[in-house]
Design an enzyme around this catalytic site. Sequence first.
Site, PDB file in Angstrom:
ATOM      1  CG  HIS A 190      39.769  48.859  46.659  1.00  0.00           C
ATOM      2  ND1 HIS A 190      39.884  48.024  47.731  1.00  0.00           N
ATOM      3  CD2 HIS A 190      38.606  48.526  46.051  1.00  0.00           C
ATOM      4  CE1 HIS A 190      38.830  47.218  47.776  1.00  0.00           C
ATOM      5  NE2 HIS A 190      38.043  47.498  46.763  1.00  0.00           N
ATOM      6  CG  HIS A 234      39.099  45.781  52.593  1.00  0.00           C
ATOM      7  ND1 HIS A 234      39.593  46.597  51.611  1.00  0.00           N
ATOM      8  CD2 HIS A 234      37.752  45.753  52.422  1.00  0.00           C
ATOM      9  CE1 HIS A 234      38.582  47.050  50.871  1.00  0.00           C
ATOM     10  NE2 HIS A 234      37.455  46.542  51.345  1.00  0.00           N
ATOM     11  CD  GLU A 251      30.360  35.880  52.365  1.00  0.00           C
ATOM     12  OE1 GLU A 251      29.968  36.017  51.189  1.00  0.00           O
ATOM     13  OE2 GLU A 251      31.082  36.720  52.942  1.00  0.00           O
TER      14      GLU A 251
HETATM   15  I1  8IG Z   1      31.875  43.135  45.794  1.00  0.00           I
HETATM   16  O1  8IG Z   1      29.536  38.100  47.926  1.00  0.00           O
HETATM   17  C1  8IG Z   1      31.545  41.723  47.144  1.00  0.00           C
HETATM   18  N1  8IG Z   1      32.091  41.782  48.340  1.00  0.00           N
HETATM   19  N2  8IG Z   1      31.678  38.836  51.891  1.00  0.00           N
HETATM   20  N3  8IG Z   1      30.593  38.454  49.884  1.00  0.00           N
HETATM   21  C2  8IG Z   1      31.414  39.212  50.653  1.00  0.00           C
HETATM   22  N4  8IG Z   1      31.967  40.325  50.219  1.00  0.00           N
HETATM   23  C3  8IG Z   1      31.677  40.703  48.977  1.00  0.00           C
HETATM   24  C4  8IG Z   1      30.849  39.988  48.128  1.00  0.00           C
HETATM   25  C5  8IG Z   1      30.276  38.788  48.616  1.00  0.00           C
HETATM   26  N5  8IG Z   1      30.783  40.640  46.963  1.00  0.00           N
END
Ligand code: 8IG
Length: 270
Positions: A69, A92, A191
């Site tokens: 980032h 974030h 997740e």
């Molecule tokens: I790049 O698989 C990225 N960001 N929550 N899940 C979530 N955020 C993400 C993922 C993902 N891949």
Amino acid sequence: MIDQSSTDPFALARDAADYIAQQTSVASHDIALVLGSGWGEAAELIGETTHTLQATDIPGFAAPAVEGHVGTIRSIVTPAGKRALVLGARTHYYEGRGVRAVVHGVRTAAATGAKTLVLTNGCGGLQEQWTPGTPVLISDHLNLTAASPLEGATFVDLTDLYSKRLRDLAREVDPSLDEGVYAQFTGPHYETPAEVQYAKRIGADLVGMSTALEAIAARHAGMEVFGMSLVTNLAAGISAIPLSHAEVLEAGQAAGPRISRLLADIIGRL
Ligand code: 8IG
């Protein structure tokens, strides 16, 4: 409860916008873009960068927490003469600085005059046909953060939050673009496979850790929102391969030139 600054968040955004106007000599910007994982190269293709500011010099911004980032804010002039503000410094929700910090960039963009907000991100995909590197238009979202950038009795309608007009315009550039519903989880963990199945059953096609809170703040500020995700990985359990941040960066890098060209072409039509 997160201890948020007692400063009025809109006054802080106004201060940031004033600083940007003063540093760039651009009185008003037309468009703002948040370039997430994989989308950074688009800035080069959108037009000529006239000014690059360090985010940390701008009121209310902090250094980015994540590798990949960028902590700069650029002012770009497009070939059509529009002024674009590129925010490479997304905060974030998982950073724990509170929702006000998360949407400060969006509110600053609105305060600079931007009427259109382009939100991009890297995310996990729930549709197996979306192999890593596939760009997908965001048609709607599920805010699974249990938070809102709005405080008090601020009732904002979120119908057509992700502008149909702008999605249609994107499909004029690339008719093959699919669209889907983006679910924002808090992260920073990915997740579990069970959570991915839950997201799928309640209507998600994409899972990520940004965008929804920003889109809400943008709508509240009166901006038209365009959202596009880059599927950098299949969400947990959709494919047999476990997720890694390295994989995410790699997919973003590989797809970078193609999706950046696509985004620049879409911006050219705004
Ligand atoms: I790049 O698989 C990225 N960001 N929550 N899940 C979530 N955020 C993400 C993922 C993902 N891949």
